[in-house]
Design a protein around this motif. Structure first.
Motif, PDB file in Angstrom:
ATOM      1  N   LEU A  14       0.785  -1.161   0.140  1.00 29.31           N
ATOM      2  CA  LEU A  14       0.052  -0.056   0.162  1.00 29.31           C
ATOM      3  C   LEU A  14       0.808   1.226  -0.066  1.00 29.31           C
ATOM      4  CD1 LEU A  14      -3.164   0.887   0.108  1.00 29.31           C
ATOM      5  CD2 LEU A  14      -2.419   1.061   2.792  1.00 29.31           C
ATOM      6  N   ARG A  15       0.541   2.038  -1.117  1.00 32.47           N
ATOM      7  CA  ARG A  15       1.406   3.289  -1.072  1.00 32.47           C
ATOM      8  C   ARG A  15       0.926   4.138   0.224  1.00 32.47           C
ATOM      9  NH1 ARG A  15       3.680   5.043  -5.816  1.00 32.47           N
ATOM     10  NH2 ARG A  15       3.520   3.394  -7.549  1.00 32.47           N
ATOM     11  N   PRO A  16       1.928   5.148   0.722  1.00 30.24           N
ATOM     12  CA  PRO A  16       1.622   6.042   1.638  1.00 30.24           C
ATOM     13  C   PRO A  16       0.620   6.947   1.089  1.00 30.24           C
ATOM     14  CG  PRO A  16       3.879   5.950   1.412  1.00 30.24           C
ATOM     15  CD  PRO A  16       3.286   5.236   0.337  1.00 30.24           C
ATOM     16  N   GLU A  17       0.747   7.324   0.230  1.00 29.35           N
ATOM     17  CA  GLU A  17      -0.454   8.295  -0.594  1.00 29.35           C
ATOM     18  C   GLU A  17      -1.870   7.839  -0.474  1.00 29.35           C
ATOM     19  OE1 GLU A  17       3.369   9.003  -2.909  1.00 29.35           O
ATOM     20  OE2 GLU A  17       2.128   7.253  -2.264  1.00 29.35           O
ATOM     21  N   ALA A  18      -1.941   6.520  -0.879  1.00 31.01           N
ATOM     22  CA  ALA A  18      -3.331   5.806  -0.572  1.00 31.01           C
ATOM     23  C   ALA A  18      -3.722   5.613   0.686  1.00 31.01           C
ATOM     24  CB  ALA A  18      -3.252   4.471  -1.208  1.00 31.01           C
ATOM     25  N   ARG A  19      -2.818   5.295   1.777  1.00 36.75           N
ATOM     26  CA  ARG A  19      -3.151   5.186   3.062  1.00 36.75           C
ATOM     27  C   ARG A  19      -3.667   6.440   3.632  1.00 36.75           C
ATOM     28  NH1 ARG A  19       1.230   3.623   4.479  1.00 36.75           N
ATOM     29  NH2 ARG A  19       1.141   1.402   4.708  1.00 36.75           N
ATOM     30  N   ASP A  20      -3.028   7.685   3.327  1.00 36.87           N
ATOM     31  CA  ASP A  20      -3.400   9.068   3.755  1.00 36.87           C
ATOM     32  C   ASP A  20      -4.732   9.294   3.254  1.00 36.87           C
ATOM     33  OD1 ASP A  20      -1.042   9.157   5.041  1.00 36.87           O
ATOM     34  OD2 ASP A  20      -0.122  10.476   3.573  1.00 36.87           O
ATOM     35  N   ALA A  21      -4.906   9.247   2.073  1.00 40.71           N
ATOM     36  CA  ALA A  21      -6.334   9.534   1.342  1.00 40.71           C
ATOM     37  C   ALA A  21      -7.358   8.382   2.082  1.00 40.71           C
ATOM     38  CB  ALA A  21      -6.221   9.092   0.116  1.00 40.71           C
ATOM     39  N   MET A  22      -7.042   7.211   2.442  1.00 42.08           N
ATOM     40  CA  MET A  22      -8.160   6.307   3.093  1.00 42.08           C
ATOM     41  C   MET A  22      -8.290   6.755   4.359  1.00 42.08           C
ATOM     42  SD  MET A  22      -6.643   2.692   1.493  1.00 42.08           S
ATOM     43  CE  MET A  22      -7.811   1.814   2.243  1.00 42.08           C
ATOM     44  N   ILE A  23      -7.413   7.167   5.246  1.00 43.80           N
ATOM     45  CA  ILE A  23      -7.507   7.729   6.606  1.00 43.80           C
ATOM     46  C   ILE A  23      -8.422   8.926   6.433  1.00 43.80           C
ATOM     47  CG2 ILE A  23      -6.481   8.768   8.556  1.00 43.80           C
ATOM     48  CD1 ILE A  23      -4.393   6.624   8.030  1.00 43.80           C
ATOM     49  N   ALA A  24      -8.366   9.945   5.648  1.00 48.96           N
ATOM     50  CA  ALA A  24      -8.608  11.062   5.570  1.00 48.96           C
ATOM     51  C   ALA A  24     -10.546  10.813   5.229  1.00 48.96           C
ATOM     52  CB  ALA A  24      -8.324  11.936   4.333  1.00 48.96           C
ATOM     53  N   ALA A  25     -10.532   9.826   4.136  1.00 46.04           N
ATOM     54  CA  ALA A  25     -12.019   9.409   3.672  1.00 46.04           C
ATOM     55  C   ALA A  25     -12.792   8.987   4.781  1.00 46.04           C
ATOM     56  CB  ALA A  25     -11.925   8.457   2.557  1.00 46.04           C
ATOM     57  N   MET A  26     -12.009   8.253   5.830  1.00 45.67           N
ATOM     58  CA  MET A  26     -12.695   7.648   6.974  1.00 45.67           C
ATOM     59  C   MET A  26     -13.307   8.593   7.798  1.00 45.67           C
ATOM     60  SD  MET A  26     -10.316   4.820   8.349  1.00 45.67           S
ATOM     61  CE  MET A  26      -9.713   3.290   7.041  1.00 45.67           C
ATOM     62  N   GLU A  27     -13.061   9.913   7.674  1.00 47.96           N
ATOM     63  CA  GLU A  27     -13.784  10.970   8.365  1.00 47.96           C
ATOM     64  C   GLU A  27     -14.796  11.619   7.815  1.00 47.96           C
ATOM     65  OE1 GLU A  27     -12.667  11.594  11.555  1.00 47.96           O
ATOM     66  OE2 GLU A  27     -11.201   9.717  11.344  1.00 47.96           O
ATOM     67  N   VAL A  28     -15.295  11.203   6.638  1.00 44.18           N
ATOM     68  CA  VAL A  28     -16.378  11.743   5.764  1.00 44.18           C
ATOM     69  C   VAL A  28     -17.401  10.962   5.979  1.00 44.18           C
ATOM     70  CG1 VAL A  28     -16.990  12.626   3.490  1.00 44.18           C
ATOM     71  CG2 VAL A  28     -14.609  13.067   4.220  1.00 44.18           C
ATOM     72  N   VAL A  29     -18.489  11.514   6.587  1.00 49.37           N
ATOM     73  CA  VAL A  29     -19.772  10.707   7.092  1.00 49.37           C
ATOM     74  C   VAL A  29     -20.815  10.440   5.944  1.00 49.37           C
ATOM     75  CG1 VAL A  29     -20.903  12.669   7.869  1.00 49.37           C
ATOM     76  CG2 VAL A  29     -21.185  10.519   9.118  1.00 49.37           C
ATOM     77  N   GLY A  30     -20.866  11.385   5.045  1.00 54.57           N
ATOM     78  CA  GLY A  30     -21.822  11.247   3.846  1.00 54.57           C
ATOM     79  C   GLY A  30     -22.006  10.193   3.080  1.00 54.57           C
ATOM     80  N   ASN A  31     -23.101  10.010   2.334  1.00 48.54           N
ATOM     81  CA  ASN A  31     -23.265   8.928   1.535  1.00 48.54           C
ATOM     82  C   ASN A  31     -23.239   9.809   0.106  1.00 48.54           C
ATOM     83  OD1 ASN A  31     -24.735   7.376  -0.586  1.00 48.54           O
ATOM     84  ND2 ASN A  31     -25.640   6.152   1.125  1.00 48.54           N
ATOM     85  N   PRO A  32     -22.354   9.291  -0.998  1.00 48.39           N
ATOM     86  CA  PRO A  32     -22.094  10.033  -2.130  1.00 48.39           C
ATOM     87  C   PRO A  32     -23.388  10.468  -2.696  1.00 48.39           C
ATOM     88  CG  PRO A  32     -20.570   8.174  -1.951  1.00 48.39           C
ATOM     89  CD  PRO A  32     -21.672   8.189  -0.824  1.00 48.39           C
ATOM     90  N   SER A  33     -24.527   9.456  -2.539  1.00 49.36           N
ATOM     91  CA  SER A  33     -25.947   9.955  -3.341  1.00 49.36           C
ATOM     92  C   SER A  33     -26.846  10.875  -2.519  1.00 49.36           C
ATOM     93  CB  SER A  33     -26.632   8.701  -3.316  1.00 49.36           C
ATOM     94  OG  SER A  33     -25.891   7.668  -4.099  1.00 49.36           O
ATOM     95  N   SER A  34     -26.413  11.130  -1.374  1.00 53.98           N
ATOM     96  CA  SER A  34     -27.159  12.332  -0.766  1.00 53.98           C
ATOM     97  C   SER A  34     -26.760  13.697  -1.405  1.00 53.98           C
ATOM     98  CB  SER A  34     -26.777  12.294   0.879  1.00 53.98           C
ATOM     99  OG  SER A  34     -27.235  10.757   1.458  1.00 53.98           O
ATOM    100  N   VAL A  35     -27.842  14.567  -1.306  1.00 52.43           N
ATOM    101  CA  VAL A  35     -27.719  15.857  -1.852  1.00 52.43           C
ATOM    102  C   VAL A  35     -27.147  17.208  -0.716  1.00 52.43           C
ATOM    103  CG1 VAL A  35     -29.323  15.465  -3.687  1.00 52.43           C
ATOM    104  CG2 VAL A  35     -30.148  16.519  -1.321  1.00 52.43           C
ATOM    105  N   HIS A  36     -27.025  16.683   0.497  1.00 50.84           N
ATOM    106  CA  HIS A  36     -26.732  17.689   1.518  1.00 50.84           C
ATOM    107  C   HIS A  36     -25.208  17.598   1.604  1.00 50.84           C
ATOM    108  CE1 HIS A  36     -25.970  14.102   3.678  1.00 50.84           C
ATOM    109  NE2 HIS A  36     -27.047  13.776   3.994  1.00 50.84           N
TER     110      HIS A  36
END
Length: 376
Positions: A14-36
């Motif tokens: 696993l590349r460090p860039e991928a690991r960092d991006a995944m950790i950051a994404a874990m903090e995003v709570v929304g569903n991509p299909s939601s409009v809010h």
């Protein structure tokens, strides 16, 4: 001494860039299909990754459909009840479709002794043989590393003026050599995140603009109606980051140093192991891949011996059963069963060092001498 990982074609670290991006994404709570706002934030991560993958492949973002991996991408590209032709060097994700259609279609496309497509099918021109819905070709073989120029064969199919779709497996090529969707001649391209330093369990099918696929997973219509189900936002974010980093490495020529290490390895082995065959050595290959066989010395035995010595290698493609079997790729190239079952693959990475390569060569040659002594 520490273990040395030489099985990058099975999965890359696993590349460090991928690991960092995944950790950051874990903090995003929304569903991509939601409009809010929270949903739009999650959607933005998916679309950023889509653009990053598109840049690596050389396509437009709207042509990228995220999947669970390259195997699902193949299933999405190949319609139900379609007839499929390929060469016997394909990965099981494609080859299983060919074999399911009957023995007369299996291994239809011809390859030469180096594993390169000849432009014929069962010894005859495409005009006489290709009547299938999908023709599958690899950009790079996972076992031998042999590269294919798929465009001339795609052009030959276009000249037939038949409704044939070209599926290119670019899983091993992406992130190691330059790749262009347009110059591949493909209608569809398979990609996998974990082969280029992204997470396991995410991939993509590239669908040429103007074409469409029949959704295999139906539901809410995500991925432009082509693959339903809430997107794997964390995995997709990691895929995108890995794709961007992989493109930078290819553009910077970092794999040239890896190719030099592969040559050092093969020269070290060839100097003493006179009976060993280096598969595809006369063809253009991936910079990191060396496949070699010592007839009679089982590949499975070599993998276990090297594992005990501290080196991770493989005998052919990784399969879900974990069993080692005679290489169908080498058989398709004309090697006999004894040679095909004696092949191993060493696949290097950007972090591999010359010391790693020389340590492996020393350990492998020690075992090769023992094998020859027992066989004498």
């Amino acid at each position: 001494m520490s273990r040395v990982y030489l099985d990058h074609n099975a999965t890359a670290p696993l590349r460090p860039e991928a690991r960092d991006a995944m950790i950051a994404a874990m903090e995003v709570v929304g569903n991509p299909s939601s409009v809010h706002g929270e949903g739009r934030a999650a959607k933005a991560l998916v679309e950023r990754a889509r653009a990053q993958v598109a840049e690596l492949v050389g396509c437009s973002p709207g042509e990228v459909v995220f999947t669970s991996g390259a195997t699902e991408a193949a299933c999405l590209a190949i319609p139900a009840f379609a007839t499929v032709s390929s060469a016997g060097i394909e990965h099981d994700a494609v080859l299983s479709w060919v074999q399911s259609e009957g023995a007369d279609l299996t291994h239809l496309l011809d390859v030469n002794a180096e594993g390169v497509l000849t432009g014929t099918a069962q010894g005859e021109s495409f005009e006489d043989k290709i009547w299938d819905d999908v023709v599958a070709m690899q950009a790079a073989n996972s076992e031998t590393g042999v590269l294919q120029d798929t465009m001339p064969h795609a052009q030959a199919l276009w000249a037939l003026k038949r409704d044939v779709r070209v599926l290119v497996d670019a899983v091993q090529a992406l992130g190691k050599v330059p790749f262009s969707f347009a110059r591949s001649g493909a209608d569809f391209v398979m990609a996998s995140a974990h082969k280029l330093g992204g997470p396991k369990g995410v991939g993509a099918l590239i669908v040429k603009h103007g074409l469409d696929v029949t959704a295999q997973i139906r539901g809410g219509g995500q991925e432009m109606g082509r693959r339903s189900g809430t997107e794997n936002v964390i995995g997709i974010a990691g895929f995108g980051a890995a794709a961007a980093a992989a493109k930078r490495d290819v553009d910077a020529g970092r794999w040239d140093a890896v190719e030099k290490l592969r040559k050092i390895l093969e020269n070290a082995l060839a100097g003493e192991a006179k009976e060993t065959i280096f598969v595809g050595k006369g063809a253009n290959r991936l910079p990191n891949t060396s496949c070699f066989a010592t007839p009679g010395w089982k590949g499975e035995t070599q993998v276990m011996q090297m594992d005990l010595a501290g080196f991770a290698i493989s005998a052919g493609s990784a399969c879900s059963s974990g069993k080692v079997r005679a290489s169908t790729v080498l058989r398709a190239m004309g090697y006999d069963d004894e040679t095909a079952s004696s092949a191993i693959r060493v696949s290097l990475g950007l972090e591999t060092t010359e010391q790693d390569v020389l340590r492996f060569a020393e350990a492998w040659l020690a075992q090769e001498r023992r094998y020859r002594a027992r066989a004498a």
